[in-house]
Write an enzyme that holds these catalytic residues in place. Structure first.
Site, PDB file in Angstrom:
ATOM      1  N   ASP A 108       0.774  14.490  13.620  1.00 26.24           N
ATOM      2  CA  ASP A 108       1.271  14.203  12.263  1.00 26.24           C
ATOM      3  C   ASP A 108       0.155  14.328  11.232  1.00 26.24           C
ATOM      4  O   ASP A 108      -0.027  13.455  10.382  1.00 26.24           O
ATOM      5  CB  ASP A 108       1.912  12.805  12.241  1.00 26.24           C
ATOM      6  N   ASN A 133       8.462   7.148   5.990  1.00 23.22           N
ATOM      7  CA  ASN A 133       9.761   7.280   6.635  1.00 23.22           C
ATOM      8  C   ASN A 133       9.984   6.214   7.688  1.00 23.22           C
ATOM      9  O   ASN A 133      11.093   5.763   7.897  1.00 23.22           O
ATOM     10  CB  ASN A 133       9.848   8.640   7.331  1.00 23.22           C
ATOM     11  N   GLY A 134       8.890   5.856   8.380  1.00 22.88           N
ATOM     12  CA  GLY A 134       9.049   4.985   9.534  1.00 22.88           C
ATOM     13  C   GLY A 134       8.831   3.512   9.234  1.00 22.88           C
ATOM     14  O   GLY A 134       9.095   2.666  10.073  1.00 22.88           O
ATOM     15  N   LEU A 160       0.824  -1.219   0.000  1.00 20.55           N
ATOM     16  CA  LEU A 160       0.000   0.000   0.000  1.00 20.55           C
ATOM     17  C   LEU A 160       0.857   1.267   0.000  1.00 20.55           C
ATOM     18  O   LEU A 160       0.396   2.329  -0.416  1.00 20.55           O
ATOM     19  CB  LEU A 160      -0.931   0.020   1.204  1.00 20.55           C
ATOM     20  N   GLY A 161       2.065   1.147   0.469  1.00 18.20           N
ATOM     21  CA  GLY A 161       2.904   2.354   0.459  1.00 18.20           C
ATOM     22  C   GLY A 161       4.015   2.262   1.474  1.00 18.20           C
ATOM     23  O   GLY A 161       4.057   1.360   2.314  1.00 18.20           O
TER      24      GLY A 161
HETATM   25  P1  ATP Z   1       5.366   9.164   6.768  1.00 19.84           P
HETATM   26  O1  ATP Z   1       6.165   7.967   7.087  1.00 19.84           O
HETATM   27  O2  ATP Z   1       6.202  10.330   6.398  1.00 19.84           O
HETATM   28  O3  ATP Z   1       4.380   9.473   7.835  1.00 19.84           O
HETATM   29  P2  ATP Z   1       3.258   8.050   5.099  1.00 19.84           P
HETATM   30  O4  ATP Z   1       2.138   8.460   5.991  1.00 19.84           O
HETATM   31  O5  ATP Z   1       2.999   8.117   3.627  1.00 19.84           O
HETATM   32  O6  ATP Z   1       4.551   8.898   5.392  1.00 19.84           O
HETATM   33  P3  ATP Z   1       2.956   5.364   6.088  1.00 19.84           P
HETATM   34  O7  ATP Z   1       2.203   5.817   7.271  1.00 19.84           O
HETATM   35  O8  ATP Z   1       3.947   4.260   6.256  1.00 19.84           O
HETATM   36  O9  ATP Z   1       3.743   6.585   5.437  1.00 19.84           O
HETATM   37  O10 ATP Z   1       1.888   4.934   4.999  1.00 19.84           O
HETATM   38  C1  ATP Z   1       2.261   4.585   3.686  1.00 19.84           C
HETATM   39  C2  ATP Z   1       1.030   4.612   2.779  1.00 19.84           C
HETATM   40  O11 ATP Z   1       0.193   3.505   3.072  1.00 19.84           O
HETATM   41  C3  ATP Z   1       0.144   5.842   2.976  1.00 19.84           C
HETATM   42  O12 ATP Z   1       0.557   6.893   2.135  1.00 19.84           O
HETATM   43  C4  ATP Z   1      -1.243   5.334   2.597  1.00 19.84           C
HETATM   44  O13 ATP Z   1      -1.499   5.598   1.247  1.00 19.84           O
HETATM   45  C5  ATP Z   1      -1.159   3.835   2.836  1.00 19.84           C
HETATM   46  N1  ATP Z   1      -1.973   3.444   4.011  1.00 19.84           N
HETATM   47  C6  ATP Z   1      -1.635   3.616   5.311  1.00 19.84           C
HETATM   48  N2  ATP Z   1      -2.585   3.140   6.136  1.00 19.84           N
HETATM   49  C7  ATP Z   1      -3.573   2.653   5.337  1.00 19.84           C
HETATM   50  C8  ATP Z   1      -4.863   2.033   5.589  1.00 19.84           C
HETATM   51  N3  ATP Z   1      -5.300   1.820   6.831  1.00 19.84           N
HETATM   52  N4  ATP Z   1      -5.611   1.674   4.519  1.00 19.84           N
HETATM   53  C9  ATP Z   1      -5.155   1.905   3.267  1.00 19.84           C
HETATM   54  N5  ATP Z   1      -3.979   2.481   2.960  1.00 19.84           N
HETATM   55  C10 ATP Z   1      -3.179   2.851   3.970  1.00 19.84           C
END
Ligand code: ATP
Ligand code: MG
Length: 304
Positions: free
Chosen positions: A130, A18-19, A14-15
């Site tokens: 955040d 940073n963490g 899904l993505g």
């Molecule tokens: P950062 O690490 O800088 O906070 P981020 O929010 O993009 O960046 P993650 O929190 O790891 O990083 O999330 C990565 C991606 O996964 C998000 O951009 C989102 O599109 C997807 N994602 C996160 N949680 C969900 C969820 N519950 N359902 C669907 N997609 C999700």
């Protein structure tokens, strides 16, 4: 639910943030679809257990504006957090795909985020910390929910990446060292609303002297979105890799351009949305982006 890694079948990526990274999984015993966040942490086992205890509070969050949590567990050296899957993803992905978001939808985002912030603060005394487009999720029922809120101080301290906690959505007072308050979240909401309504991250002029944007334009199009936060990072990466190939010593380089941006947030007037938007929308954004936190509205007054 008693969650174990063996019971979770990966369906898709899904993505990545940073963490850590997020994958779509199926919990085989129950057939539940979930989003599993995998966070690589650098901590002793006593601290890991403390983090798990702190994450318990996510189970106690019951609001239609907050992502629900199925559970979290250790899978050394990671911590896995299993949450509600949102099939339309986050708003950063959405606006990158379709461009600027209709102002009426941006209003719904503002409403849901403020309801979520009010719930977290009033019921659990949690400050989100955040707020940004990637932490605001949408599903096909039209629900808009917050994820990744600061429930665990220990988790934030232990994430094995130096850039965690440094955000381009940070409020001026926070950059200057003040403690987090709900008002800092309101600033981040304001920046997010400008970004979604205009289709670009508002603070990127700092990179405009960059002489090397043409190939990025090829990649992302010549629309204003090339100045969004994603492109901001891409540009920086590109510039850094060019300099690295020229043999430059890049120690501290990344943080330097973040510092440039932080200076701009502190010194320059706050971003605004233009007269192409109705007066109420402009006023609302201005109320979120008062540089002095004492003048900035609280989530409650903004809801009204
Ligand atoms: P950062 O690490 O800088 O906070 P981020 O929010 O993009 O960046 P993650 O929190 O790891 O990083 O999330 C990565 C991606 O996964 C998000 O951009 C989102 O599109 C997807 N994602 C996160 N949680 C969900 C969820 N519950 N359902 C669907 N997609 C999700
Ligand atoms: Mg996130």
């Amino acid at each position: 639910l008693d969650l174990k890694n063996e019971d979770l079948k990966k369906l898709a990526d899904l993505g990545q943030g940073n963490g850590g990274s997020v994958v779509k999984v199926e919990h085989i015993p129950t057939g539940t679809i979930m989003a599993k966040k995998i966070v690589l942490i650098d901590a002793k086992s006593s601290v890991r257990k403390q983090i798990l205890r702190e994450l318990q509070i996510m189970h106690e969050c019951h609001s239609e504006y907050i992502i629900s949590c199925f559970g979290s567990f250790l899978a050394e050296p990671n911590i896995c957090i299993c949450m509600e899957f949102m099939d339309k993803g986050s708003f950063d992905g959405i606006y990158r795909k379709i461009g600027a978001i209709d102002i009426n939808v941006v209003c719904l985002v503002a409403h849901s985020v403020l309801e979520g912030l009010t719930y977290l603060y009033d019921v659990h005394r949690i400050i989100h910390r955040d707020i940004k487009p990637s932490n605001i999720l949408l599903n096909s029922e039209g629900s808009i929910k917050l994820c990744d809120f600061g429930v665990s101080g220990e988790l934030i301290n232990s994430i094995a990446n130096t850039f965690v906690g440094t955000s381009i959505y940070m409020s001026p007072e926070r950059i200057q060292g003040a403690e987090y308050s709900v008002k800092s979240d309101v600033w981040s909401l304001g920046i997010t609303l400008v970004e979604l309504a205009t289709g670009s991250f508002p603070f990127c002029d700092v990179e405009d002297d960059d002489d090397n944007l043409s190939d990025l334009d090829d990649q992302y199009g010549t629309t204003p979105t090339h100045r969004d936060s994603f492109a901001f990072n891409k540009k920086k990466e590109k510039r850094l890799s060019k300099r690295r190939s020229e043999g430059a010593d890049l120690q501290g380089e990344m943080s330097l351009s973040i510092i440039e941006l932080m200076h701009q947030i502190v010194r320059e007037p706050a971003p605004r949305i233009g007269p192409q938007f109705c007066e109420e929308a402009q006023e609302f954004v201005d109320a979120c982006l008062a540089k002095d936190p004492d003048e900035r509205h609280s989530p409650k007054t903004l809801l009204v």
